[in-house]
Design a protein around this motif. Structure first.
Motif, short mmCIF file in Angstrom:
data_model
loop_
_atom_site.label_atom_id
_atom_site.label_comp_id
_atom_site.label_asym_id
_atom_site.label_seq_id
_atom_site.Cartn_x
_atom_site.Cartn_y
_atom_site.Cartn_z
N LEU A 64 -3.31 5.90 1.17
CA LEU A 64 -4.25 6.58 0.28
C LEU A 64 -5.40 5.65 -0.08
CD1 LEU A 64 -1.95 8.43 -2.30
CD2 LEU A 64 -3.38 9.48 -0.54
N PRO A 65 -6.60 6.19 -0.27
CA PRO A 65 -7.68 5.36 -0.83
C PRO A 65 -7.27 4.83 -2.20
CG PRO A 65 -8.54 7.44 0.04
CD PRO A 65 -7.04 7.56 0.06
N TYR A 68 -9.02 -3.69 -5.93
CA TYR A 68 -10.23 -3.33 -6.68
C TYR A 68 -10.23 -1.88 -7.16
CZ TYR A 68 -15.08 -2.10 -7.65
OH TYR A 68 -16.22 -1.63 -8.24
N GLY A 69 -10.03 -0.93 -6.24
CA GLY A 69 -10.22 0.47 -6.57
C GLY A 69 -9.34 0.99 -7.68
N ALA A 70 -8.02 0.87 -7.50
CA ALA A 70 -7.09 1.38 -8.50
C ALA A 70 -7.21 0.61 -9.81
CB ALA A 70 -5.66 1.31 -7.97
N THR A 71 -7.43 -0.71 -9.70
CA THR A 71 -7.56 -1.53 -10.91
C THR A 71 -8.78 -1.13 -11.72
OG1 THR A 71 -6.52 -3.39 -9.76
CG2 THR A 71 -7.75 -3.90 -11.75
N SER A 72 -9.88 -0.85 -11.05
CA SER A 72 -11.11 -0.45 -11.75
C SER A 72 -10.90 0.83 -12.54
CB SER A 72 -12.25 -0.27 -10.76
OG SER A 72 -12.53 -1.46 -10.09
N MET A 73 -10.17 1.79 -11.95
CA MET A 73 -9.97 3.07 -12.61
C MET A 73 -8.96 2.99 -13.74
SD MET A 73 -10.23 5.88 -9.55
CE MET A 73 -10.50 7.15 -10.80
N GLY A 102 -5.55 5.17 -8.04
CA GLY A 102 -5.98 4.87 -9.41
C GLY A 102 -6.15 6.12 -10.24
N PHE A 103 -6.61 7.21 -9.62
CA PHE A 103 -6.77 8.48 -10.32
C PHE A 103 -5.41 8.99 -10.81
CE2 PHE A 103 -6.68 13.15 -10.05
CZ PHE A 103 -7.62 13.46 -11.03
N PHE A 104 -4.41 8.95 -9.94
CA PHE A 104 -3.08 9.41 -10.34
C PHE A 104 -2.48 8.52 -11.42
CE2 PHE A 104 -3.11 11.60 -6.13
CZ PHE A 104 -2.84 12.88 -6.59
N LEU A 105 -2.69 7.22 -11.30
CA LEU A 105 -2.20 6.30 -12.32
C LEU A 105 -2.89 6.56 -13.66
CD1 LEU A 105 -2.00 2.95 -10.31
CD2 LEU A 105 -0.09 4.33 -11.12
N LEU A 106 -4.18 6.86 -13.62
CA LEU A 106 -4.92 7.16 -14.84
C LEU A 106 -4.39 8.43 -15.49
CD1 LEU A 106 -7.26 6.17 -16.60
CD2 LEU A 106 -8.80 7.60 -15.21
N ILE A 149 -0.35 -0.69 -5.36
CA ILE A 149 -1.09 -0.80 -4.12
C ILE A 149 -0.45 -1.81 -3.17
CG2 ILE A 149 -3.32 -1.44 -3.11
CD1 ILE A 149 -3.30 1.23 -4.58
N ALA A 150 0.09 -2.91 -3.69
CA ALA A 150 0.64 -3.97 -2.84
C ALA A 150 2.10 -3.73 -2.46
CB ALA A 150 0.52 -5.32 -3.56
N PHE A 151 2.82 -2.93 -3.21
CA PHE A 151 4.25 -2.70 -2.97
C PHE A 151 4.58 -2.27 -1.55
CE2 PHE A 151 7.42 0.67 -2.60
CZ PHE A 151 8.59 -0.02 -2.89
N PRO A 152 3.82 -1.32 -0.94
CA PRO A 152 4.19 -0.89 0.42
C PRO A 152 4.22 -2.02 1.45
CG PRO A 152 2.65 0.66 -0.55
CD PRO A 152 2.72 -0.51 -1.48
N LEU A 153 3.39 -3.04 1.29
CA LEU A 153 3.41 -4.16 2.22
C LEU A 153 4.74 -4.92 2.14
CD1 LEU A 153 -0.22 -5.54 1.82
CD2 LEU A 153 0.77 -4.47 3.85
#
Length: 234
Positions: free
Chosen positions: A62-63, A169-174, A68-72, A107-111
């Motif tokens: 996912l982007p 960056y993306g999820a953290t920013s949101m 980040g939107f779902f987390l928000l 975001i990092a968990f899947p890795l």
């Protein structure tokens, strides 16, 4: 040299410290959650494995802004989960460092999960059977047999997880926003100073990220190279 010294003396170093703290904590959470999830998925039935794998890997495809939107939506104080955390426990996630950690972990968990799962699937099952015939408990087999055999993949996954969490960056920013000295990471700092036309500061932080990324890749190559050295050559 004087100009460089003056530039460094006036530089705000908080993005580096916030990024490193976030990366380390997110990696710790991802490590244990990834190991646990990978172990459960590997031992599950094919149908359950396919569904669970899809769910656990979803944040990787996912982007980040979508995640980040779902987390928000989940942790906003106007929503049930976020409101309950804030009302009953005084925990606020949005625009806090905790938000940085949660976003980076998701975001990092899947890795971590994917690398750990691949490492577990490559283990010779005869080693596990032999340990069971010796009377070893399942927990002891996991830590004494499975984890040592899977260590190269697990270590590589941990290093990649830290790298991904560090540069998120993306999820953290949101979710956490860009609050200087509180939630402002290196990635957010670069985006902010570029908007202000400060290319010198942006270039410095880009160089910092590149150096850290190179060190991470070097460490991963050393770990995997040490393991490959013991394998037969063709």
């Amino acid at each position: 040299m004087n100009d460089l010294a003056q530039f460094l003396s006036t530089l705000d170093w908080s993005p580096l410290f916030i990024s490193l703290k976030t990366g380390i904590v997110a990696t710790v959470f991802s490590f244990f959650l990834g190991i646990f999830a990978a172990r459960k998925v590997v031992s599950a039935s094919p149908g359950v494995r396919a569904i669970a794998d899809g769910i656990l890997t979803l944040p990787m495809v996912l982007p980040p802004t979508v995640a980040g939107f779902f987390l928000l939506l989940l942790f906003s104080t106007r929503r049930p989960v976020g409101g309950a955390l804030y009302t009953h426990f005084g925990i606020k996630v949005v625009q806090t460092w905790l938000g940085c950690i949660i976003a980076a972990t998701v975001i990092a968990f899947p890795l971590m999960y994917r690398n750990a799962r691949a490492a577990f699937e490559q283990i010779d099952v005869n080693l596990v059977y032999a340990a069971r015939t010796l009377g070893m408990s399942e927990r002891r087999i996991f830590w004494k047999v499975i984890m040592p055999c899977a260590s190269p993949g697990v270590v590589a996954g941990t290093i990649l997880t830290f790298a991904r969490a560090l540069g998120e960056y993306g999820a953290t920013s949101m979710l956490a926003g860009n609050i200087p000295g509180k939630t402002g990471t290196i990635s957010q700092k670069i985006a902010m100073v570029i908007q202000n036309g400060d290319y010198a500061t942006a270039g410095f932080w880009v160089l910092v990220i590149m150096v850290i990324a190179f060190i991470i890749i070097l460490l991963m190559n050393l770990v995997t190279g040490k393991h490959m050295k013991n394998l037969p050559r063709y």
